[in-house]
Design a protein around this motif. Structure first.
Motif, PDB file in Angstrom:
ATOM      1  N   ASN A   2       0.716  -1.226   0.109  1.00 54.33           N
ATOM      2  CA  ASN A   2      -0.165   0.145  -0.202  1.00 54.33           C
ATOM      3  C   ASN A   2       0.807   1.272  -0.012  1.00 54.33           C
ATOM      4  O   ASN A   2       1.129   1.752   0.895  1.00 54.33           O
ATOM      5  CB  ASN A   2      -0.961   0.024   1.144  1.00 54.33           C
ATOM      6  CG  ASN A   2      -2.067   1.103   1.240  1.00 54.33           C
ATOM      7  OD1 ASN A   2      -1.741   1.827   0.764  1.00 54.33           O
ATOM      8  ND2 ASN A   2      -3.005   0.982   1.685  1.00 54.33           N
ATOM      9  N   MET A   5      -0.429   4.523   1.446  1.00 53.64           N
ATOM     10  CA  MET A   5      -0.415   4.673   2.905  1.00 53.64           C
ATOM     11  C   MET A   5       0.884   4.810   3.545  1.00 53.64           C
ATOM     12  O   MET A   5       1.059   5.647   4.560  1.00 53.64           O
ATOM     13  CB  MET A   5      -1.243   3.432   3.541  1.00 53.64           C
ATOM     14  CG  MET A   5      -1.334   3.258   5.202  1.00 53.64           C
ATOM     15  SD  MET A   5      -2.153   1.741   5.394  1.00 53.64           S
ATOM     16  CE  MET A   5      -2.303   1.976   7.257  1.00 53.64           C
ATOM     17  N   GLU A  64      -0.783  -1.294  10.870  1.00 50.83           N
ATOM     18  CA  GLU A  64      -0.210  -0.673   9.780  1.00 50.83           C
ATOM     19  C   GLU A  64       0.841  -1.297   9.075  1.00 50.83           C
ATOM     20  O   GLU A  64       0.789  -1.390   7.784  1.00 50.83           O
ATOM     21  CB  GLU A  64       0.600   0.814  10.269  1.00 50.83           C
ATOM     22  CG  GLU A  64      -0.474   1.709  10.706  1.00 50.83           C
ATOM     23  CD  GLU A  64      -0.070   2.859  11.411  1.00 50.83           C
ATOM     24  OE1 GLU A  64      -0.629   3.893  11.598  1.00 50.83           O
ATOM     25  OE2 GLU A  64       1.198   2.847  12.226  1.00 50.83           O
TER      26      GLU A  64
END
Length: 75
Positions: A2, A5, A64
Motif C-alpha cells: 500500500n 498509506m 499498519e
C-alpha cells in the motif's frame, strides 16, 4: 504493498524520504533511496529486516505494517 498509506504516514512524520532511508542505514540495514523507491513501486520486495527498520523509523504499529506490506498477500 500500500504505497499511498506508507507515503502518507512518512509525510505525517515530516521527515523526507532520504532521511528515513538514512535512519534505516544508521540501524545497520543497507538501503539506498533508489532501493526504497523500487520497493515502493513494486520493482522489488522489501526484505523482512527492511520492513522492521522502516516500521521503527516511521513508528508504524503492527496493524499498519500488515496493511502496508502484507494485505495483498493474505486477502
Amino acid at each position: 504493498m500500500n504505497k499511498g498509506m506508507l507515503l502518507g504516514l512518512i509525510k505525517q512524520t515530516g521527515t523526507p524520504v532520504y532521511k528515513v532511508v538514512s535512519e534505516i542505514n544508521d540501524m545497520g540495514i543497507p538501503m539506498t533511496t533508489s532501493t526504497f523507491y523500487k520497493g515502493l513501486n513494486n520493482k522489488r520486495e522489501f526484505k523482512a529486516n527492511e520492513i522492521v527498520a522502516l516500521s521503527k523509523v516511521v513508528n508504524l504499529n503492527r496493524e499498519e505494517v500488515m496493511d502496508i506490506f502484507f494485505k495483498e498477500m493474505v486477502s
